[in-house]
Write a protein that holds these residues in place. Structure first.
Motif, short mmCIF file in Angstrom:
data_model
loop_
_atom_site.label_atom_id
_atom_site.label_comp_id
_atom_site.label_asym_id
_atom_site.label_seq_id
_atom_site.Cartn_x
_atom_site.Cartn_y
_atom_site.Cartn_z
N SER A 24 0.84 -1.18 0.00
CA SER A 24 0.00 0.00 0.00
C SER A 24 0.88 1.24 0.00
O SER A 24 1.76 1.39 0.86
N TYR A 56 -13.14 4.67 -6.31
CA TYR A 56 -11.76 4.19 -6.36
C TYR A 56 -10.81 5.23 -6.93
O TYR A 56 -9.61 4.99 -7.03
N HIS A 238 -13.73 -4.26 -4.33
CA HIS A 238 -13.35 -3.21 -5.28
C HIS A 238 -14.35 -3.16 -6.43
O HIS A 238 -14.69 -4.20 -7.01
N GLY A 267 -5.73 -2.36 -7.15
CA GLY A 267 -7.14 -2.62 -6.90
C GLY A 267 -7.37 -3.86 -6.06
O GLY A 267 -6.86 -3.99 -4.94
N ASN A 269 -6.24 -6.78 -6.77
CA ASN A 269 -5.07 -7.65 -6.99
C ASN A 269 -5.37 -8.87 -7.84
O ASN A 269 -4.90 -9.99 -7.57
N THR A 284 2.39 -5.90 -6.21
CA THR A 284 1.23 -5.08 -6.54
C THR A 284 1.22 -3.85 -5.65
O THR A 284 1.42 -3.96 -4.44
N GLU A 286 -1.01 -0.44 -4.43
CA GLU A 286 -2.35 0.12 -4.34
C GLU A 286 -2.37 1.28 -3.34
O GLU A 286 -1.94 1.11 -2.19
N ALA A 292 -6.25 -2.41 -0.60
CA ALA A 292 -5.07 -3.26 -0.56
C ALA A 292 -5.26 -4.40 0.44
O ALA A 292 -4.97 -5.56 0.14
#
Length: 327
Positions: A24, A56, A238, A267, A269, A284, A286, A292
């Protein structure tokens, strides 16, 4: 993998799996901290410049290209010479008009002309299950067709990115199956009117047909395992997710087991889950800490609901969860 994660000091690790980590933080800062020539593949789907603000986060159409190009610049620095950037960008209309925005095409030109990417190939993701939109032009006035195709740009750092379309063969058509069952009955090697020579190898069974650049993948995941788990736990989930098959296609085509795949607009993931399934290392990023943390349910399905919810709450507050051992 741990050494690579330790480079990313501006973000917070939400959870670790045996192959990757969800972090994150601000993706611009995290991309800048990735070592040069370290990433085999970026696969991502940025927030689209829609006219209505989404929960988002999505950028205004007027500044979208400049905003997105900053991410592309940093990604290029982190790519290996054989690496690729695959970016899914949906379309949109201009405000109040039945006229399309050109943001995805302007972004492509900026990536190539200003940043120095090569366009390896353009793909088009057709979502046959997409609902009719925009309502004003399609449903009410009926002056435009349903928008059901996203552009997916496959960009590379050099002219020769790693790729093998043989890894992503698709099922043969029924007519091709009949030909393979009895080649002599249905097919005679000859030159076509186009002067292409079709030899005997055409009748060989290769385990599937080579794919086209039109990817027909339904995104009808209103009740998939991720959303079912979120619903059972009372989590919102999400709202903008691409289907697992989309990142999986490019991961299989452009990487090998053990390669590093990164998604900087993480997002829920989906990319990390796809990479985990295919034995690739992954990272990833986010920005939203809650999204996250909630994406961990992709890796915790079938576990005790109360334990899963507690883990998500702990990650949202700043703790790190290890799933299936250290990364």
């Amino acid at each position: 993998m741990r050494d690579l994660i330790d480079h990313l000091t501006s973000g917070r690790v939400c959870y670790l799996t045996s192959r990757g980590a969800m972090i994150s933080g601000d993706s611009l800062e995290l991309l800048a901290q990735l070592p040069a020539d370290s990433v085999d593949l970026f696969v991502t789907s940025p927030p689209f410049p829609l006219l209505r603000q989404k929960a988002y986060g999505n950028e205004d159409q007027q500044r979208y290209v400049a905003w997105l190009t900053e991410f592309a610049k940093l990604a290029k620095d982190a790519l290996k010479p054989t690496g690729s950037l695959v970016i899914d960008i949906g379309g949109a209309y201009q405000r109040g008009l039945p006229v399309r925005s050109l943001h995805q095409y302007r972004a492509l030109l900026a990536f190539v002309d200003d940043v120095g990417y090569r366009l390896a190939e353009e793909f088009y993701w057709y979502n046959p299950s997409k609902l009719p939109s925009p309502i004003e032009w399609v449903n009410k006035r009926k002056i435009r067709a349903k928008d059901a195709v996203n552009t997916v740009w496959w960009l590379s750092k050099t002219d020769q990115p790693k790729a093998n379309v043989g890894n992503v063969r698709v099922p043969y058509s029924e007519s091709m199956k009949r030909l393979l069952a009895d080649p002599a009955r249905y097919y005679t090697p000859k030159d076509r009117p186009s002067e292409h020579s079709i030899g005997e190898a055409f009748g060989r069974d290769n385990g599937g047909a080579l794919p086209s650049n039109l990817l027909s993948i339904p995104n009808s995941q209103s009740n998939d395992a991720y959303l079912r788990t979120c619903k059972a736990l009372g989590l919102p989930g999400h709202p903008a997710r691409f289907p697992l098959k989309l990142p999986s296609f490019f991961i299989e085509m452009c990487t090998e087991p053990g390669d590093l795949v990164v998604d900087f607009f993480g997002g829920s993931n989906t990319t990390g889950r796809a990479a985990e399934n295919l034995d690739r290392r992954w990272l990833t990023f986010e920005l939203d800490a809650a999204y996250a943390a909630q994406s961990a349910v992709r890796f915790m399905q079938g576990q005790d609901p109360e334990r899963t919810l507690k883990a998500v709450e702990q990650m949202t507050k700043g703790e790190t969860l290890a799933i299936d051992g250290p990364a």
